[in-house]
Design a protein around this motif. Structure first.
Motif, PDB file in Angstrom:
ATOM      1  N   PRO A 291       0.763  -0.951   0.424  1.00 49.22           N
ATOM      2  CA  PRO A 291       0.387   0.296  -0.191  1.00 49.22           C
ATOM      3  C   PRO A 291       0.886   1.819   0.063  1.00 49.22           C
ATOM      4  O   PRO A 291       0.219   2.023  -0.535  1.00 49.22           O
ATOM      5  CB  PRO A 291      -0.824  -0.123   1.760  1.00 49.22           C
ATOM      6  N   TRP A 292       2.373   1.677   0.561  1.00 47.45           N
ATOM      7  CA  TRP A 292       2.731   2.660   0.646  1.00 47.45           C
ATOM      8  C   TRP A 292       3.206   2.741  -1.291  1.00 47.45           C
ATOM      9  O   TRP A 292       3.748   1.674  -1.974  1.00 47.45           O
ATOM     10  CB  TRP A 292       4.643   1.887   0.582  1.00 47.45           C
ATOM     11  N   ARG A 293       3.937   3.580  -0.923  1.00 46.41           N
ATOM     12  CA  ARG A 293       4.119   4.802  -2.514  1.00 46.41           C
ATOM     13  C   ARG A 293       5.184   5.620  -2.070  1.00 46.41           C
ATOM     14  O   ARG A 293       5.512   6.452  -1.227  1.00 46.41           O
ATOM     15  CB  ARG A 293       3.572   5.045  -3.184  1.00 46.41           C
ATOM     16  N   ARG A 294       6.405   5.540  -3.618  1.00 44.92           N
ATOM     17  CA  ARG A 294       7.254   6.768  -2.726  1.00 44.92           C
ATOM     18  C   ARG A 294       7.057   8.001  -2.729  1.00 44.92           C
ATOM     19  O   ARG A 294       5.279   8.394  -3.647  1.00 44.92           O
ATOM     20  CB  ARG A 294       8.829   6.435  -3.907  1.00 44.92           C
TER      21      ARG A 294
ATOM     22  N   ALA B 176      19.720  -4.758  15.254  1.00 42.41           N
ATOM     23  CA  ALA B 176      20.798  -5.038  13.638  1.00 42.41           C
ATOM     24  C   ALA B 176      19.638  -4.056  13.091  1.00 42.41           C
ATOM     25  O   ALA B 176      18.487  -3.920  13.592  1.00 42.41           O
ATOM     26  CB  ALA B 176      20.838  -6.139  13.653  1.00 42.41           C
ATOM     27  N   PRO B 177      19.697  -3.991  11.433  1.00 43.85           N
ATOM     28  CA  PRO B 177      18.460  -3.170  10.505  1.00 43.85           C
ATOM     29  C   PRO B 177      17.901  -5.501  10.413  1.00 43.85           C
ATOM     30  O   PRO B 177      18.445  -5.939  10.839  1.00 43.85           O
ATOM     31  CB  PRO B 177      19.464  -3.647   9.637  1.00 43.85           C
ATOM     32  N   THR B 178      16.476  -4.655   9.988  1.00 44.40           N
ATOM     33  CA  THR B 178      16.042  -6.116   9.725  1.00 44.40           C
ATOM     34  C   THR B 178      16.073  -6.623   7.673  1.00 44.40           C
ATOM     35  O   THR B 178      16.084  -7.618   8.120  1.00 44.40           O
ATOM     36  CB  THR B 178      14.628  -5.882   9.566  1.00 44.40           C
ATOM     37  N   ALA B 179      16.065  -5.064   7.283  1.00 43.60           N
ATOM     38  CA  ALA B 179      16.419  -5.465   5.574  1.00 43.60           C
ATOM     39  C   ALA B 179      17.398  -4.777   5.246  1.00 43.60           C
ATOM     40  O   ALA B 179      17.594  -3.333   5.990  1.00 43.60           O
ATOM     41  CB  ALA B 179      15.357  -5.090   5.169  1.00 43.60           C
ATOM     42  N   PRO B 180      18.742  -4.593   4.312  1.00 41.04           N
ATOM     43  CA  PRO B 180      18.911  -3.999   3.998  1.00 41.04           C
ATOM     44  C   PRO B 180      18.836  -2.566   2.918  1.00 41.04           C
ATOM     45  O   PRO B 180      19.737  -1.430   3.180  1.00 41.04           O
ATOM     46  CB  PRO B 180      20.077  -4.908   3.326  1.00 41.04           C
ATOM     47  N   SER B 181      17.932  -2.641   2.392  1.00 40.13           N
ATOM     48  CA  SER B 181      17.150  -1.022   2.218  1.00 40.13           C
ATOM     49  C   SER B 181      15.596  -1.668   2.621  1.00 40.13           C
ATOM     50  O   SER B 181      15.115  -1.952   3.031  1.00 40.13           O
ATOM     51  CB  SER B 181      17.306  -1.785   0.402  1.00 40.13           C
ATOM     52  N   ALA B 182      14.748  -0.141   1.966  1.00 43.38           N
ATOM     53  CA  ALA B 182      13.327  -0.349   2.259  1.00 43.38           C
ATOM     54  C   ALA B 182      12.864  -0.974   1.106  1.00 43.38           C
ATOM     55  O   ALA B 182      13.934  -1.973   0.174  1.00 43.38           O
ATOM     56  CB  ALA B 182      13.308   1.263   1.867  1.00 43.38           C
ATOM     57  N   ALA B 183      11.622  -0.816   0.783  1.00 47.14           N
ATOM     58  CA  ALA B 183      10.438  -1.350  -0.194  1.00 47.14           C
ATOM     59  C   ALA B 183      11.409  -1.373  -1.437  1.00 47.14           C
ATOM     60  O   ALA B 183      12.014  -0.112  -1.530  1.00 47.14           O
ATOM     61  CB  ALA B 183       9.444  -1.457   0.324  1.00 47.14           C
ATOM     62  N   PHE B 184      11.790  -2.406  -2.339  1.00 47.76           N
ATOM     63  CA  PHE B 184      11.636  -1.641  -3.802  1.00 47.76           C
ATOM     64  C   PHE B 184      10.388  -2.342  -4.232  1.00 47.76           C
ATOM     65  O   PHE B 184      10.272  -2.757  -4.281  1.00 47.76           O
ATOM     66  CB  PHE B 184      13.238  -2.776  -4.048  1.00 47.76           C
TER      67      PHE B 184
ATOM     68  N   MET C 211      11.957 -10.114  16.469  1.00 49.74           N
ATOM     69  CA  MET C 211      11.368  -9.028  15.753  1.00 49.74           C
ATOM     70  C   MET C 211      12.055  -8.042  14.994  1.00 49.74           C
ATOM     71  O   MET C 211      13.266  -7.022  15.279  1.00 49.74           O
ATOM     72  CB  MET C 211      10.474  -8.702  17.344  1.00 49.74           C
ATOM     73  N   SER C 212      10.875  -7.886  14.127  1.00 51.38           N
ATOM     74  CA  SER C 212      11.012  -5.963  13.683  1.00 51.38           C
ATOM     75  C   SER C 212       9.951  -5.058  13.854  1.00 51.38           C
ATOM     76  O   SER C 212       8.875  -5.339  14.082  1.00 51.38           O
ATOM     77  CB  SER C 212      10.873  -6.362  12.172  1.00 51.38           C
ATOM     78  N   VAL C 213      10.460  -3.677  14.918  1.00 48.71           N
ATOM     79  CA  VAL C 213       9.939  -2.799  14.622  1.00 48.71           C
ATOM     80  C   VAL C 213       9.988  -1.642  13.870  1.00 48.71           C
ATOM     81  O   VAL C 213      10.718  -1.506  13.304  1.00 48.71           O
ATOM     82  CB  VAL C 213       9.432  -2.383  16.434  1.00 48.71           C
ATOM     83  N   PRO C 214       8.683  -0.950  13.203  1.00 45.76           N
ATOM     84  CA  PRO C 214       8.994   0.721  13.109  1.00 45.76           C
ATOM     85  C   PRO C 214      10.213   0.942  13.659  1.00 45.76           C
ATOM     86  O   PRO C 214      10.184   0.943  14.707  1.00 45.76           O
ATOM     87  CB  PRO C 214       7.649   1.070  12.363  1.00 45.76           C
ATOM     88  N   ALA C 215      10.799   1.746  12.322  1.00 49.91           N
ATOM     89  CA  ALA C 215      12.217   3.266  13.076  1.00 49.91           C
ATOM     90  C   ALA C 215      12.494   3.889  12.200  1.00 49.91           C
ATOM     91  O   ALA C 215      13.395   4.929  13.070  1.00 49.91           O
ATOM     92  CB  ALA C 215      13.614   2.379  12.382  1.00 49.91           C
ATOM     93  N   GLY C 216      10.625   4.183  11.522  1.00 51.23           N
ATOM     94  CA  GLY C 216      10.917   5.858  10.444  1.00 51.23           C
ATOM     95  C   GLY C 216      10.466   5.540   9.087  1.00 51.23           C
ATOM     96  O   GLY C 216      11.497   4.370   8.718  1.00 51.23           O
ATOM     97  N   LEU C 217      10.558   6.624   8.432  1.00 49.63           N
ATOM     98  CA  LEU C 217      10.858   6.999   7.226  1.00 49.63           C
ATOM     99  C   LEU C 217      12.071   6.898   6.057  1.00 49.63           C
ATOM    100  O   LEU C 217      12.803   7.975   6.334  1.00 49.63           O
ATOM    101  CB  LEU C 217       9.655   7.161   6.995  1.00 49.63           C
ATOM    102  N   ASN C 218      12.130   6.360   5.298  1.00 52.99           N
ATOM    103  CA  ASN C 218      13.961   7.092   4.928  1.00 52.99           C
ATOM    104  C   ASN C 218      13.858   8.047   3.382  1.00 52.99           C
ATOM    105  O   ASN C 218      12.171   8.408   3.527  1.00 52.99           O
ATOM    106  CB  ASN C 218      14.111   5.626   3.958  1.00 52.99           C
ATOM    107  N   ARG C 219      14.308   8.852   3.158  1.00 52.03           N
ATOM    108  CA  ARG C 219      14.425   9.728   2.217  1.00 52.03           C
ATOM    109  C   ARG C 219      13.058   9.862   1.369  1.00 52.03           C
ATOM    110  O   ARG C 219      12.623  10.688   0.830  1.00 52.03           O
ATOM    111  CB  ARG C 219      15.700  10.356   1.763  1.00 52.03           C
TER     112      ARG C 219
ATOM    113  N   GLY D 171      10.142   8.339   2.197  1.00 49.50           N
ATOM    114  CA  GLY D 171       9.422   8.353   2.454  1.00 49.50           C
ATOM    115  C   GLY D 171       8.845   6.598   2.699  1.00 49.50           C
ATOM    116  O   GLY D 171       7.356   6.372   2.982  1.00 49.50           O
ATOM    117  N   LEU D 172       9.549   5.805   2.653  1.00 47.70           N
ATOM    118  CA  LEU D 172       9.332   4.756   2.816  1.00 47.70           C
ATOM    119  C   LEU D 172       9.681   4.423   3.914  1.00 47.70           C
ATOM    120  O   LEU D 172      11.003   4.459   4.448  1.00 47.70           O
ATOM    121  CB  LEU D 172       9.943   3.157   1.819  1.00 47.70           C
TER     122      LEU D 172
END
Length: 495
Positions: free
Chosen positions: A145-148, A409-417, A447-455, A457-458
């Motif tokens: 449901p997310w968009r850049r 640690a980070p959950t994933a090496p990037s935001a959604a592609f 566990m993964s928890v939200p940490a914020g948005l990248n540049r 907006g993801l």
């Protein structure tokens, strides 16, 4: 009245119990969201609005009669289509199981129904849980449901394999959903869509009635909008099951009651090996933010070593396909599911035709890899070596936990592609699991928890890894981050 679909598990449970609204009103609201979003997001393979309403009516009837309500009384949820549901199609998102209607219920789903939950439908996933972007499903891609925020409208991956679960929870199609995690399939999609998800210690949740991918790794867990809701769901899902030989014969702790964001007296380990060359700058910043938040919560931060981390991904992609090649041998067109029988074909021809037509490209790829590494002449060179590496990774964690209580640690090496970005390069896709796989190989709660948005907006996620059986410590560290991150972002509705 508040939009009921904006409420999470705890708020719905407590609101129904208090009489602020009825369970039927809740189910009706979520059913409407599911129907409205299906064409755009494709999060569900099968919607079951009647089942959600039936469970809700039972809850309302029990409340009217002043009878006790279950832990999830009045809460409608989504069920990943890897869990067998009696009387409702269960496909593992594969053509080979299309039309299969189990006569039995998985242990985890039965526990959820017994707790008062209702089923909104069966959620889409990567075929047989094999994938990191939900692009391998026979029933079509799930869309995030997310968009850049750059004005582009590229469809983004919701993560995998529990992409239907992550997309549905994030888009307010359900307050919570079940997921399964073999090498990050709860945590990575949770990170991609700005929600929370926990993989418990291997054996906490029964695997009975869950379509198997890699039996020594598969573990069910909840996905929800926040840590408290994950704790509530996990309490209902967990517990000993004699039908699963790997099930832990341990009492289920009161995780919700034990929640606390106070980290005083706790040590948080930061693994040096996860600081990789060329790390995404936004991911690195979110990790630094997480360290600062846990310090603010009273924790002491210590550097730790997990020296065999770089071997985790290759070991995983030997062990998991090997187990998959064995588990998927049962799909042969004889007893259930698809049967492709060319005219004049013999038994072996039927097997070959059925499996060729029924399995998707990624599933075939992993079966071939798994069969190869288990074959004579290669077993010791690949599979045996991978199992030795797995033991070393588990030992790394054991030694690290002598210095700390949880690992961040980070959950994933990037935001959604974007969907389609990585499908031509399987190795690039597999690298999405680089931070998630080590905890899976060691059977640890994470566990993964939200940490914020990248540049762009993801959403970005932070991962907390804990000692065996210490889901409480993981949840509490997650709550400490959640309470300081102040993450309230949600996708703007475009569907």
């Amino acid at each position: 009245m508040t939009d009921l679909t904006e409420l999470g598990v705890a708020a719905i449970r407590d609101g129904v119990a208090a009489g602020s609204f009825t369970a039927v009103e809740v189910a009706t609201a979520f059913n409407a969201n599911v129907a409205a979003a299906q064409a755009a997001l494709n999060a569900f393979i099968v919607a079951t609005p009647d089942k959600a309403l039936d469970a809700a009516a039972k809850t309302d009837k029990a409340r009217a009669a002043n009878k006790p309500l279950g832990k999830l009384g009045g809460v409608p949820i989504g069920m990943k289509d890897l869990f067998a549901t009696a009387g409702t199609q269960t496909t593992a998102a594969s053509h080979i199981l299309e039309g299969f209607i189990p006569p039995y219920e998985s242990t985890v789903s039965q526990k959820l129904w017994d707790a008062g939950a209702g089923m909104l439908g069966k959620l889409n996933l990567d075929q047989f849980a094999m994938g990191s972007s939900n692009e391998t499903s026979y029933f079509g891609n799930v869309v995030s449901p997310w968009r850049r925020n750059d004005g582009g409208n590229a469809s983004l991956a919701p993560g995998g394999s529990s992409g239907g679960s992550s997309s549905a929870v994030s888009a307010r199609l359900c307050p919570a959903a079940t997921g399964t995690d073999t090498g990050g399939s709860i945590r990575q999609p949770a990170a991609f869509t700005g929600i929370s998800g926990i993989k418990p210690t291997y054996g906490r949740c029964s695997r009975w009635g869950i379509v198997a991918f890699a039996s020594s790794l598969d573990q069910a867990g909840p996905m929800a909008r926040d840590v408290r809701d994950c704790a509530i769901m996990l309490e209902a899902m967990a517990g000993f099951d004699a039908k699963d030989s790997t099930s832990l014969d341990m009492a289920v702790p009161a995780w919700e009651a034990g929640l606390s964001p106070d980290m005083r007296g706790k040590k948080v380990g930061i693994p040096r090996e996860y600081r990789m060359d060329g790390m995404d700058a936004d991911v690195a910043k979110s990790w630094d933010d997480g360290i600062a938040w846990l310090k603010d919560a009273g924790a002491e931060v210590v550097d730790i070593n997990l020296p065999h981390t770089r071997y985790a991904l290759p070991a995983y992609y030997i062990i998991a396909p090997a187990e998959a090649s064995s588990n998927l041998a049962r799909y042969d067109g004889v007893r259930y599911g698809l049967r492709d029988l060319p005219e004049g074909a013999g038994l072996q021809d039927m097997y070959a035709a059925t499996r060729a037509a029924g399995f998707g490209a990624e599933v075939k790829r992993r079966i071939l890899i798994g069969t190869y590494v288990l074959s004579a002449g290669f077993y010791d060179a690949y599979y045996t070596q991978a199992q030795k590496v797995r033991a070393l990774i588990a030992r790394d964690f054991e030694q690290a936990f002598q210095q700390c209580d949880v690992i961040l640690a980070p959950t994933a090496p990037s935001a959604a592609f974007a969907l389609g970005d990585k499908t031509a390069d399987p190795l690039s896709m597999y690298l999405n699991d680089v931070f998630a796989v080590p905890a899976s190989l060691a059977g640890l709660p994470a566990m993964s928890v939200p940490a914020g948005l990248n540049r762009e907006g993801l959403p970005l996620g932070l991962q907390i890894i804990g000692r065996p059986f210490d889901e409480q410590g993981v949840l509490n560290a997650g709550l400490a981050i959640e309470s300081r991150a102040g993450f309230t972002a949600k996708p703007e509705r475009w569907w």
